[in-house]
Design an enzyme around this catalytic site. Structure first.
Site, PDB file in Angstrom:
ATOM      1  N   LYS A  22      17.778  13.449 -42.490  1.00 36.20           N
ATOM      2  CA  LYS A  22      17.561  14.055 -43.821  1.00 36.20           C
ATOM      3  C   LYS A  22      16.511  15.161 -43.754  1.00 36.20           C
ATOM      4  O   LYS A  22      16.719  16.257 -44.268  1.00 36.20           O
ATOM      5  CB  LYS A  22      17.110  12.991 -44.850  1.00 36.20           C
ATOM      6  CG  LYS A  22      18.091  11.858 -45.045  1.00 36.20           C
ATOM      7  CD  LYS A  22      17.633  10.883 -46.135  1.00 36.20           C
ATOM      8  CE  LYS A  22      16.313  10.161 -45.838  1.00 36.20           C
ATOM      9  NZ  LYS A  22      16.371   9.256 -44.666  1.00 36.20           N
ATOM     10  N   ARG A  72      15.371   6.372 -54.276  1.00 32.91           N
ATOM     11  CA  ARG A  72      15.602   5.246 -53.373  1.00 32.91           C
ATOM     12  C   ARG A  72      15.900   3.961 -54.129  1.00 32.91           C
ATOM     13  O   ARG A  72      16.178   2.951 -53.497  1.00 32.91           O
ATOM     14  CB  ARG A  72      14.363   5.027 -52.508  1.00 32.91           C
ATOM     15  CG  ARG A  72      14.437   5.672 -51.114  1.00 32.91           C
ATOM     16  CD  ARG A  72      13.077   5.527 -50.500  1.00 32.91           C
ATOM     17  NE  ARG A  72      13.003   5.502 -49.070  1.00 32.91           N
ATOM     18  CZ  ARG A  72      12.582   6.500 -48.304  1.00 32.91           C
ATOM     19  NH1 ARG A  72      12.321   7.673 -48.828  1.00 32.91           N
ATOM     20  NH2 ARG A  72      12.433   6.345 -47.014  1.00 32.91           N
ATOM     21  N   ARG A 122      10.479   9.788 -32.043  1.00 28.25           N
ATOM     22  CA  ARG A 122      10.316  11.145 -32.569  1.00 28.25           C
ATOM     23  C   ARG A 122       8.849  11.524 -32.808  1.00 28.25           C
ATOM     24  O   ARG A 122       8.007  10.664 -33.033  1.00 28.25           O
ATOM     25  CB  ARG A 122      11.139  11.336 -33.842  1.00 28.25           C
ATOM     26  CG  ARG A 122      10.649  10.581 -35.032  1.00 28.25           C
ATOM     27  CD  ARG A 122      11.625  10.713 -36.208  1.00 28.25           C
ATOM     28  NE  ARG A 122      11.119  10.014 -37.369  1.00 28.25           N
ATOM     29  CZ  ARG A 122      11.760   9.920 -38.533  1.00 28.25           C
ATOM     30  NH1 ARG A 122      12.958  10.457 -38.689  1.00 28.25           N
ATOM     31  NH2 ARG A 122      11.224   9.282 -39.543  1.00 28.25           N
ATOM     32  N   ARG A 158       2.704  11.652 -34.328  1.00 27.65           N
ATOM     33  CA  ARG A 158       3.745  10.658 -34.589  1.00 27.65           C
ATOM     34  C   ARG A 158       3.394   9.942 -35.873  1.00 27.65           C
ATOM     35  O   ARG A 158       2.218   9.677 -36.123  1.00 27.65           O
ATOM     36  CB  ARG A 158       3.789   9.611 -33.463  1.00 27.65           C
ATOM     37  CG  ARG A 158       4.410  10.132 -32.213  1.00 27.65           C
ATOM     38  CD  ARG A 158       4.356   9.100 -31.087  1.00 27.65           C
ATOM     39  NE  ARG A 158       4.596   9.791 -29.834  1.00 27.65           N
ATOM     40  CZ  ARG A 158       5.773   9.847 -29.213  1.00 27.65           C
ATOM     41  NH1 ARG A 158       6.807   9.197 -29.708  1.00 27.65           N
ATOM     42  NH2 ARG A 158       5.910  10.523 -28.093  1.00 27.65           N
ATOM     43  N   ARG A 198      12.423  -0.741 -42.599  1.00 22.17           N
ATOM     44  CA  ARG A 198      12.853   0.389 -43.438  1.00 22.17           C
ATOM     45  C   ARG A 198      14.374   0.400 -43.598  1.00 22.17           C
ATOM     46  O   ARG A 198      14.899   0.734 -44.661  1.00 22.17           O
ATOM     47  CB  ARG A 198      12.337   1.714 -42.830  1.00 22.17           C
ATOM     48  CG  ARG A 198      10.820   1.851 -43.013  1.00 22.17           C
ATOM     49  CD  ARG A 198      10.181   2.828 -42.043  1.00 22.17           C
ATOM     50  NE  ARG A 198      10.674   4.182 -42.159  1.00 22.17           N
ATOM     51  CZ  ARG A 198      10.505   5.115 -41.226  1.00 22.17           C
ATOM     52  NH1 ARG A 198       9.841   4.834 -40.106  1.00 22.17           N
ATOM     53  NH2 ARG A 198      10.978   6.320 -41.403  1.00 22.17           N
TER      54      ARG A 198
HETATM   55  P1  AMP Z   1      10.289   8.801 -45.460  1.00 25.08           P
HETATM   56  O1  AMP Z   1       9.396   9.913 -45.005  1.00 25.08           O
HETATM   57  O2  AMP Z   1      11.305   9.254 -46.461  1.00 25.08           O
HETATM   58  O3  AMP Z   1      10.910   8.056 -44.303  1.00 25.08           O
HETATM   59  O4  AMP Z   1       9.361   7.764 -46.239  1.00 25.08           O
HETATM   60  C1  AMP Z   1       8.321   7.080 -45.574  1.00 25.08           C
HETATM   61  C2  AMP Z   1       7.874   5.906 -46.423  1.00 25.08           C
HETATM   62  O5  AMP Z   1       7.360   6.385 -47.680  1.00 25.08           O
HETATM   63  C3  AMP Z   1       8.976   4.923 -46.812  1.00 25.08           C
HETATM   64  O6  AMP Z   1       9.217   3.951 -45.796  1.00 25.08           O
HETATM   65  C4  AMP Z   1       8.406   4.316 -48.087  1.00 25.08           C
HETATM   66  O7  AMP Z   1       7.383   3.378 -47.788  1.00 25.08           O
HETATM   67  C5  AMP Z   1       7.736   5.522 -48.736  1.00 25.08           C
HETATM   68  N1  AMP Z   1       8.664   6.257 -49.629  1.00 25.08           N
HETATM   69  C6  AMP Z   1       9.127   7.528 -49.463  1.00 25.08           C
HETATM   70  N2  AMP Z   1       9.909   7.888 -50.471  1.00 25.08           N
HETATM   71  C7  AMP Z   1       9.967   6.820 -51.313  1.00 25.08           C
HETATM   72  C8  AMP Z   1      10.644   6.564 -52.527  1.00 25.08           C
HETATM   73  N3  AMP Z   1      11.457   7.482 -53.090  1.00 25.08           N
HETATM   74  N4  AMP Z   1      10.468   5.351 -53.107  1.00 25.08           N
HETATM   75  C9  AMP Z   1       9.667   4.413 -52.552  1.00 25.08           C
HETATM   76  N5  AMP Z   1       9.017   4.581 -51.391  1.00 25.08           N
HETATM   77  C10 AMP Z   1       9.157   5.782 -50.767  1.00 25.08           C
END
Ligand code: AMP
Length: 223
Positions: free
Chosen positions: A17, A92, A131, A164, A176
């Site tokens: 993404k 989400r 990554r 990282r 996740r």
């Molecule tokens: P990401 O960078 O999208 O992989 O997000 C990293 C972490 O941030 C996730 O594992 C969640 O803990 C939190 N997070 C990011 N976006 C959301 C969202 N829309 N709702 C809830 N938690 C989020």
């Protein structure tokens, strides 16, 4: 005036993404809005929201809707979003999707396309756990799939510092993925019901996915 394009990228951690959102920024002049990035900035700044989010993020769970929505609404007040947005990692949950619809409706907008990046879960653990990014320009690399041409030097900007994410460990990725399937994957049907869902096979290489995605976005932007 045509309302700005609103795209959503759906997919589990590691689906690409963020990578594809950054490419769409370059190719179409849209703005990437990543709630993960916004939350990581809040954590780094030590704000109250960041302090609440930190432990949940490290454990691989979802941060509370109230916090995420407040951070997103704040970001959507910035003038650059008028160019059109790619939501990366948001919504989400059902609540986030409903609130997004309401927020957009208030300014005569709607979701133009929700694009589901379809991948195999097991492959995602390896993709995410290896990554890292350039600390200066954010270019993405991977221990196995994409190393810089000169060891320790960013291909794009020449930077030598890399970072990282604290939550990119195999164990946390599994959490996740669980959160994704329990709370986020149901949104695929939500957007299908609204007639805006597009599914793409995201197991191929970055360039091939860029082309498929670009075709979809060009079609949506032309409407
Ligand atoms: P990401 O960078 O999208 O992989 O997000 C990293 C972490 O941030 C996730 O594992 C969640 O803990 C939190 N997070 C990011 N976006 C959301 C969202 N829309 N709702 C809830 N938690 C989020």
């Amino acid at each position: 005036m045509t309302p700005p394009t609103v795209l959503i990228l759906l997919g589990p951690p590691g689906a690409g993404k963020g990578t594809q959102a950054r490419i769409l920024e370059e190719d179409f002049g849209l703005v990437q809005l990543s709630t993960g990035d916004l939350l990581r900035s809040a954590v780094a700044s030590g704000s109250a929201a960041g302090q609440q989010a930190r432990a949940v993020m490290e454990a691989g769970g979802l941060v509370g809707d109230e916090i995420v929505l407040a951070i997103l609404k704040d970001r959507m007040q910035q003038p650059d979003v008028a160019r059109g947005i790619i939501l990366d990692g948001f919504p989400r949950t059902d609540r986030q999707a409903a609130d997004l619809d309401a927020l957009l409706a208030a300014s005569g907008q709607r979701v133009d396309a929700a694009i589901s990046l379809e991948v195999d879960d097991e492959a995602m653990v390896g993709r995410v756990a290896g990554r890292y990014t350039c600390g200066s320009c954010g270019e993405g690399y991977h221990d196995t799939f994409k190393q810089p041409a000169a060891a320790g030097v960013c291909d794009k900007c020449g930077g030598t510092g890399f970072k990282r994410r604290a939550d990119d460990t195999a164990e946390t990725v599994r959490e996740r993925l669980k959160a994704y399937h329990a709370q986020t994957a149901p949104l695929i049907s939500y957007y299908e019901g609204k007639g805006v869902l597009q599914r793409i096979d995201a197991m191929g290489d970055i360039a091939a996915i860029r082309q498929t995605l670009g075709g979809i976005v060009a079609g949506v932007s032309a409407q």
